[in-house]
Design a protein around this motif. Structure first.
Motif, PDB file in Angstrom:
ATOM      1  N   LEU A 145       0.823  -1.213   0.000  1.00 10.69           N
ATOM      2  CA  LEU A 145       0.000   0.000   0.000  1.00 10.69           C
ATOM      3  C   LEU A 145       0.855   1.259   0.000  1.00 10.69           C
ATOM      4  CD1 LEU A 145      -2.667  -1.137   2.620  1.00 10.69           C
ATOM      5  CD2 LEU A 145      -2.851  -1.156   0.134  1.00 10.69           C
ATOM      6  N   GLY A 167     -10.751   0.865   7.497  1.00  6.58           N
ATOM      7  CA  GLY A 167     -10.878  -0.520   7.046  1.00  6.58           C
ATOM      8  C   GLY A 167     -12.288  -1.059   7.144  1.00  6.58           C
ATOM      9  N   PHE A 171     -21.542   2.818   7.334  1.00 10.34           N
ATOM     10  CA  PHE A 171     -22.988   2.620   7.217  1.00 10.34           C
ATOM     11  C   PHE A 171     -23.384   1.178   6.884  1.00 10.34           C
ATOM     12  CE2 PHE A 171     -22.441   7.138   6.978  1.00 10.34           C
ATOM     13  CZ  PHE A 171     -23.567   7.646   7.587  1.00 10.34           C
ATOM     14  N   GLY A 184     -14.822 -10.632  -2.652  1.00  9.33           N
ATOM     15  CA  GLY A 184     -13.484 -10.405  -3.212  1.00  9.33           C
ATOM     16  C   GLY A 184     -12.648 -11.673  -3.171  1.00  9.33           C
ATOM     17  N   ARG A 185     -12.847 -12.460  -2.144  1.00 11.40           N
ATOM     18  CA  ARG A 185     -12.088 -13.713  -1.987  1.00 11.40           C
ATOM     19  C   ARG A 185     -12.706 -14.860  -2.785  1.00 11.40           C
ATOM     20  NH1 ARG A 185      -7.304 -12.484   0.229  1.00 11.40           N
ATOM     21  NH2 ARG A 185      -7.424 -11.433   2.235  1.00 11.40           N
TER      22      ARG A 185
ATOM     23  N   THR B   2     -19.838 -10.877 -10.132  1.00  6.04           N
ATOM     24  CA  THR B   2     -20.319 -10.944  -8.748  1.00  6.04           C
ATOM     25  C   THR B   2     -19.672  -9.838  -7.910  1.00  6.04           C
ATOM     26  OG1 THR B   2     -20.433 -13.314  -9.011  1.00  6.04           O
ATOM     27  CG2 THR B   2     -20.584 -12.491  -6.773  1.00  6.04           C
ATOM     28  N   LYS B   3     -18.375  -9.635  -8.147  1.00  5.23           N
ATOM     29  CA  LYS B   3     -17.661  -8.627  -7.354  1.00  5.23           C
ATOM     30  C   LYS B   3     -18.219  -7.235  -7.641  1.00  5.23           C
ATOM     31  CE  LYS B   3     -13.427 -11.329  -7.181  1.00  5.23           C
ATOM     32  NZ  LYS B   3     -12.054 -11.509  -7.652  1.00  5.23           N
ATOM     33  N   THR B   6     -21.638  -6.861  -6.095  1.00  3.98           N
ATOM     34  CA  THR B   6     -21.569  -6.784  -4.628  1.00  3.98           C
ATOM     35  C   THR B   6     -21.163  -5.384  -4.193  1.00  3.98           C
ATOM     36  OG1 THR B   6     -20.935  -9.111  -4.553  1.00  3.98           O
ATOM     37  CG2 THR B   6     -20.548  -7.831  -2.570  1.00  3.98           C
ATOM     38  N   GLU B   9     -24.116  -3.066  -4.884  1.00  6.55           N
ATOM     39  CA  GLU B   9     -25.235  -3.266  -3.940  1.00  6.55           C
ATOM     40  C   GLU B   9     -24.923  -2.636  -2.580  1.00  6.55           C
ATOM     41  OE1 GLU B   9     -26.084  -7.374  -3.059  1.00  6.55           O
ATOM     42  OE2 GLU B   9     -27.121  -6.752  -1.226  1.00  6.55           O
ATOM     43  N   LEU B  10     -23.723  -2.905  -2.094  1.00  3.37           N
ATOM     44  CA  LEU B  10     -23.409  -2.407  -0.752  1.00  3.37           C
ATOM     45  C   LEU B  10     -23.143  -0.901  -0.758  1.00  3.37           C
ATOM     46  CD1 LEU B  10     -21.450  -5.515   0.496  1.00  3.37           C
ATOM     47  CD2 LEU B  10     -23.736  -4.779   1.152  1.00  3.37           C
ATOM     48  N   TRP B  13     -26.518   0.576  -0.503  1.00  2.00           N
ATOM     49  CA  TRP B  13     -27.024   0.561   0.873  1.00  2.00           C
ATOM     50  C   TRP B  13     -26.385   1.672   1.700  1.00  2.00           C
ATOM     51  CZ3 TRP B  13     -31.371  -1.118   2.120  1.00  2.00           C
ATOM     52  CH2 TRP B  13     -31.899  -2.298   1.596  1.00  2.00           C
ATOM     53  N   GLU B  14     -25.093   1.853   1.484  1.00  5.28           N
ATOM     54  CA  GLU B  14     -24.393   2.919   2.234  1.00  5.28           C
ATOM     55  C   GLU B  14     -25.032   4.278   1.975  1.00  5.28           C
ATOM     56  OE1 GLU B  14     -20.031   2.008   1.239  1.00  5.28           O
ATOM     57  OE2 GLU B  14     -20.012   3.304   2.997  1.00  5.28           O
ATOM     58  N   ILE B  70     -11.573   1.875   3.053  1.00  2.96           N
ATOM     59  CA  ILE B  70     -11.730   0.419   2.904  1.00  2.96           C
ATOM     60  C   ILE B  70     -11.221  -0.094   1.557  1.00  2.96           C
ATOM     61  CG2 ILE B  70     -14.101   0.401   1.994  1.00  2.96           C
ATOM     62  CD1 ILE B  70     -14.546  -2.044   3.897  1.00  2.96           C
ATOM     63  N   PRO B  72      -8.312   0.074  -0.078  1.00  2.00           N
ATOM     64  CA  PRO B  72      -7.048  -0.682  -0.107  1.00  2.00           C
ATOM     65  C   PRO B  72      -7.230  -2.106   0.412  1.00  2.00           C
ATOM     66  CG  PRO B  72      -6.690   1.497   0.795  1.00  2.00           C
ATOM     67  CD  PRO B  72      -8.168   1.333   0.664  1.00  2.00           C
ATOM     68  N   ARG B  73      -8.027  -2.249   1.477  1.00  2.00           N
ATOM     69  CA  ARG B  73      -8.276  -3.589   2.023  1.00  2.00           C
ATOM     70  C   ARG B  73      -9.011  -4.453   0.990  1.00  2.00           C
ATOM     71  NH1 ARG B  73     -10.826  -4.435   7.620  1.00  2.00           N
ATOM     72  NH2 ARG B  73      -9.088  -5.832   7.839  1.00  2.00           N
ATOM     73  N   LEU B  74      -9.992  -3.862   0.311  1.00  2.18           N
ATOM     74  CA  LEU B  74     -10.748  -4.625  -0.683  1.00  2.18           C
ATOM     75  C   LEU B  74      -9.852  -5.018  -1.859  1.00  2.18           C
ATOM     76  CD1 LEU B  74     -14.144  -2.684  -0.694  1.00  2.18           C
ATOM     77  CD2 LEU B  74     -13.603  -4.845   0.434  1.00  2.18           C
ATOM     78  N   LEU B  76      -6.740  -5.697  -1.631  1.00  4.05           N
ATOM     79  CA  LEU B  76      -5.947  -6.839  -1.155  1.00  4.05           C
ATOM     80  C   LEU B  76      -6.802  -8.102  -1.007  1.00  4.05           C
ATOM     81  CD1 LEU B  76      -3.750  -5.212   1.626  1.00  4.05           C
ATOM     82  CD2 LEU B  76      -2.996  -6.028  -0.587  1.00  4.05           C
ATOM     83  N   SER B  77      -8.110  -7.903  -0.917  1.00  9.02           N
ATOM     84  CA  SER B  77      -9.008  -9.058  -0.729  1.00  9.02           C
ATOM     85  C   SER B  77      -9.456  -9.666  -2.047  1.00  9.02           C
ATOM     86  CB  SER B  77     -10.255  -8.635   0.069  1.00  9.02           C
ATOM     87  OG  SER B  77      -9.876  -8.108   1.302  1.00  9.02           O
ATOM     88  N   GLY B  78      -8.881  -9.235  -3.135  1.00  5.23           N
ATOM     89  CA  GLY B  78      -9.183  -9.881  -4.411  1.00  5.23           C
ATOM     90  C   GLY B  78      -9.925  -9.025  -5.419  1.00  5.23           C
ATOM     91  N   TYR B  79     -10.282  -7.806  -5.053  1.00  5.06           N
ATOM     92  CA  TYR B  79     -10.961  -6.933  -6.014  1.00  5.06           C
ATOM     93  C   TYR B  79      -9.936  -6.257  -6.910  1.00  5.06           C
ATOM     94  CZ  TYR B  79     -15.379  -7.217  -3.454  1.00  5.06           C
ATOM     95  OH  TYR B  79     -16.538  -7.651  -2.878  1.00  5.06           O
TER      96      TYR B  79
END
Lengths: 295, 230
Positions: A145, A167, A171, A184-185, B2-3, B6, B9-10, B13-14, B70, B72-74, B76-79
């Motif tokens: 990062l 992270g 909401f 993502g996984r 799907t990614k 997802t 969709e989220l 909602w936010e 969030i 950067p985390r996403l 790293l999570s495969g997105y």
């Protein structure tokens, strides 16, 4: 505290101490029988659940964490120092994280000066150091990062990252976070939800319910953060002081979770400033600058 | 896919859970519309379209800023970066269309002798442009306040500048005034063509800018090499 509540608390504490579940049930059952027969209050008979569980664990010589002397600290120029926490555990697996010669300056101030670190499957490395010594920067570099000025990082497998703050989405509900990271996984919604709930339970937290992340307490939010890092079983976990806001019980749960991950063959790097757990890790990387150590 | 869905969709909602903000967004264009309804019906249409653009850009600006923590985390999570920015854009476009429909119906019922199809086109282009405009601002100006001030300046200029001025074409919603002239004053189709081309180009450029900024920010750094072991 009534009998029932005390016994529940005892069961939780025994679990935190890594007592075998069967043995734990036996201890709780024995205590329940004694309380029933004596009719005395549990606090008067056994003391607090935490103290009694600690006494039981000590008498059994148990605990999930292997015993060992504190794994010393190393200097970044000298490289990490290996502890002796491995006693009684299988040999580590293949290298999962290989960090070589990381250098980083902020403006003209050197923060990281040639840092090396190797973590194998089934190992925990603790990164320690004074405030501003570059612990979080080091982890962000490992996660890709932040770019270093020099050096290379090789990750063998998938990465999970738990940042010190942020992270999460203010909401969204906790379970929606599981779906988001799980997708993502490549996990199905059902699998992501189940895995998130299971990991949350290990931290003594029930994530069900419609509470948006912004309304969670600081400690619970960090639990969410930690669960997200472990979702999808990544091979390498990078955890940046994930226990901020945890109470004592949650903190113990956190280390239990780390040891479970280690037993499952994950390579873990955890930034910490709580030195009392350094005997529970395999490698300690101290990023405190040499001039501060000398003084 | 799907990614992408997802994330969309989220992200939706936010946005929908920010009820106070949503209410303001919904009423904001109405204030613009009513401000000129008494004296100049045509102008009230131009204003309501700008109001929709401003409201959606602001929503996009805040959504983009909120996602910075969030993403950067996403990643790293495969997105991939495109899952993240396209998913968010999709959510904002849906919100924009939902915001525009009642105002189109308002114009349809309240105004006569105007080209309704052209007004629908303005609203569609406004939604297409405003979402990436807000996200692009959030990418360039990470602090909400700075982004909001820039939005204020842009929409203010959009209102006061003469559309015939060449510099006015640099503003993102210039097409809105141009097509509105066609729709309200029944001018020739040149206005429609110019506006349509401008709107499509601006929407494409802004979307590309968002993709570029997202790609740069969430790129895998050169020092990191991830070796698959499965």
């Amino acid at each position: 505290m009534n009998h029932h509540g005390w016994l529940d608390a005892l069961a939780s504490e025994l679990r935190r101490h890594g007592i075998d579940p069967e043995l734990s049930r036996h201890v709780v059952s024995e205590a329940a029988s004694h309380l029933r027969e004596s009719g005395e209050p549990p606090l008067a008979v056994f003391g607090s659940p935490a103290a009694y569980a600690a006494a039981v664990a000590e008498s059994l010589g148990a605990g999930a964490a292997p015993a060992g002397r504190p794994g010393g600290v190393g200097h970044p120029l000298g490289g990490p120092v290996r502890g002796t926490a491995r006693a009684g555990r299988p040999a580590p697996g293949p290298v999962r994280l290989d960090v070589r010669g990381i250098r980083k300056r902020y403006r003209r101030r050197p923060v990281l000066t040639g840092v090396d670190l190797t973590v194998r499957a089934g190992e925990i490395a603790a990164v320690v150091g004074a405030n501003g010594s570059g612990k979080s920067t080091f982890l962000r570099i490992c996660a890709g990062l932040t770019s270093p000025d020099a050096g290379q990082v090789r990750v063998y497998g998938s990465l999970g990252y738990c940042p010190q703050e942020g992270g999460t989405c203010d909401f969204l509900y906790p379970e929606e976070h599981f779906l988001l990271v799980g997708a993502g996984r490549g996990m199905s919604r059902r699998a992501a939800r189940a895995a998130g709930r299971a990991q949350a339970a290990a931290l003594d937290w029930d994530p069900a319910g419609r509470i948006q992340a912004r309304h969670l307490s600081g400690g619970t939010r960090q639990k969410l953060n930690l669960v997200l890092a472990g979702l999808g079983e990544p091979d390498v976990l990078l955890l940046d002081e994930p226990y901020q806001g945890f109470d004592r019980g949650s903190y113990l749960d956190f280390w239990q979770q780390l040891w479970r991950w280690r037993a499952a063959g994950k390579a873990i790097v955890v930034v910490t400033h709580l030195l009392n757990q350094l005997d529970r890790v395999d490698t300690v990387l101290d990023l405190t600058p040499a001039r501060e150590m000398a003084s | 896919m799907t990614k992408l869905w997802t994330v969309a969709e989220l992200a939706l909602w936010e946005i929908l859970r920010r009820r106070g903000v949503l209410l303001i967004l919904l009423l904001f264009p109405l204030a613009f519309y009513l401000s000129r309804r008494g004296d100049h019906l045509g102008q009230s249409i131009r204003f309501v379209c700008l109001g929709i653009g401003w409201a959606l850009s602001t929503a996009a600006l805040f959504a983009g800023s909120a996602a910075r923590g969030i993403e950067p985390r996403l990643r790293l999570s495969g997105y991939r970066a495109h899952h993240l920015h396209l998913g968010r854009l999709l959510a904002l476009w849906i919100v924009g269309i939902a915001l525009s429909v009642p105002y189109f119906l308002l114009v349809r019922l309240d105004q006569h002798d105007v080209r309704y199809g052209a007004i629908a086109l303005i609203m569609l282009l406004t939604v297409a442009t405003a979402a990436p405009f807000g996200l692009a601002l959030s990418a360039v100006l990470p602090r909400d306040l700075e982004g909001t001030l820039v939005l204020l300046v842009v929409v203010g200029l959009q209102m006061v500048m003469d559309p015939a001025d060449a510099a006015a074409r640099l503003l993102p919603f210039w097409f809105s005034r141009e097509i509105a002239t066609y729709a309200i004053d029944h001018t020739d189709a040149d206005y429609l063509t110019r506006g349509l081309v401008h709107g499509v180009v601006v929407a494409a450029v802004l979307t590309a800018l968002v993709a570029l900024a997202s790609g740069i920010r969430l790129r895998q750094r050169g020092h990191l090499r991830v070796v698959s072991v499965r």
